[in-house]
Design an enzyme around this catalytic site. Sequence first.
Site, PDB file in Angstrom:
ATOM      1  N   ALA A 156       3.012  69.825  39.648  1.00 18.46           N
ATOM      2  CA  ALA A 156       3.851  69.274  40.717  1.00 18.46           C
ATOM      3  C   ALA A 156       3.071  68.232  41.510  1.00 18.46           C
ATOM      4  CB  ALA A 156       4.401  70.394  41.597  1.00 18.46           C
ATOM      5  N   CYS A 157       3.113  68.311  42.835  1.00 19.52           N
ATOM      6  CA  CYS A 157       2.510  67.251  43.657  1.00 19.52           C
ATOM      7  C   CYS A 157       0.995  67.183  43.531  1.00 19.52           C
ATOM      8  CB  CYS A 157       2.878  67.453  45.118  1.00 19.52           C
ATOM      9  SG  CYS A 157       4.584  67.045  45.409  1.00 19.52           S
ATOM     10  N   SER A 158       0.368  68.261  43.112  1.00 18.92           N
ATOM     11  CA  SER A 158      -1.094  68.235  43.000  1.00 18.92           C
ATOM     12  C   SER A 158      -1.552  67.819  41.610  1.00 18.92           C
ATOM     13  CB  SER A 158      -1.680  69.598  43.378  1.00 18.92           C
ATOM     14  OG  SER A 158      -1.465  69.822  44.749  1.00 18.92           O
TER      15      SER A 158
END
Length: 374
Positions: A156-158
């Site tokens: 995801a965002c990481s």
Amino acid sequence: MSQSVVISGTGLWKPESTITNEELVASYNAYADKYNDENAVAIEAGTVVAKPHSSAGFIQKASGIKSRYIYKKEGALDINRMMPIIPARPETALSDQAEMAIHAAKKAMAAANKTAADIDVVIVACAYTQRSYPAIAIEVQGELGIEGYGFDMLVACSAATFGLHRAYEMVKAETANCVMVINPELTSPQVNYTDRDSHFIFGDVSVATIIEKAETASADHTYEILSTKALTQFSNNIRSNFGYVMNANNASPLAADQYFHQQGRKVFKEVCPMAAKHIGNHIQKHGLGPSDIKRWWLHQANINMNKLICKLLLDRQPSQEEAPIVLDEFANTASAGSLIAFNMYNEDLESGDYGIICSFGAGYSIGSLVVRKK
Ligand code: CO8
């Protein structure tokens, strides 16, 4: 001797099409009116909830977003569709996400003065890949003529920072000399354009980053990676149930829970202190305090989150120069945000200046790299 590892180049590619808040809200509100008309009886009976109007002013104030890029605009604002039209390509053609990845990859290679022969590994790291296999990274590797290997990873965002962590470890351990990490974020097919709470959040973009041994780097601007730090903690507050078991579940691909959905307020409250503590602990490991950090290349989910995280660390609001915001132009681009900020705002730093790249989001997941300009 322990290998010194650097970021030696990045590339940023943006789609040609944009959607402003005003365009997005006009489309959503027309859709909501139509939905409410069609469901008037059920809404009156209390069995269906009416769709409230969205507001461009709210979006900008609550998130800092003014506009977003979209890979294919056609269809996304059509109130009878509310989904971009991305024509299926034959299996023999380059896939959409590989194409996005290659645009950014070529720019990163040019910035780092690298050819395909210099690169050993390609990592495609993002929130979604458009298929499970063969890996997008291997398609990109083949298209660019890179020997060695490639793989995809989803965090995801990481994804961007976790991808850079893997690249750093490979070069540090001398299992690779030069690694390219690419984040082709094709978010628009997972945006629920019929949902007022989330229709404005995401944009499409692609970024690529080259990591290599300091001794082989020849670019004008290189950043030594001093260390990496990662943290995950399970939360259902940001979730998409879309996945390969859907058909067996007899789930509709258009059901709201198959798209990105979140408890935005809870995410805000829980992630900001986690991210501030994480960053504080990471820089402290190097004997640094917040005032020693010249630039904060933070994940771009919400301007108010970034302001709060910096306030918790610095005890004051950061300037745009210290913690650049790119949300106004790009919106939330899942994993790419912190690296868009890095790409656009790094060349002015002086040799010896410290910076931190940090992403945070679904999982929850937080990833950071402390860097120093060479
Ligand atoms: N227009 C007008 N009013 C609205 C709208 C809108 N569009 N949306 C909500 N409102 C209303 C609400 O209904 C509410 O009304 P009321 O007070 O009457 O109940 C009021 O405005 C306030 O709503 P919120 O409390 O929800 O508003 P917030 O100030 O919290 O702002 C945000 C909402 C912007 C979503 C904010 O909570 C936020 O940004 N939170 C952080 C979320 C975050 O960072 N999430 C990370 C997601 S990204 C990630 O992890 C990667 C996932 C993988 C990528 C997916 C790609 C598709």
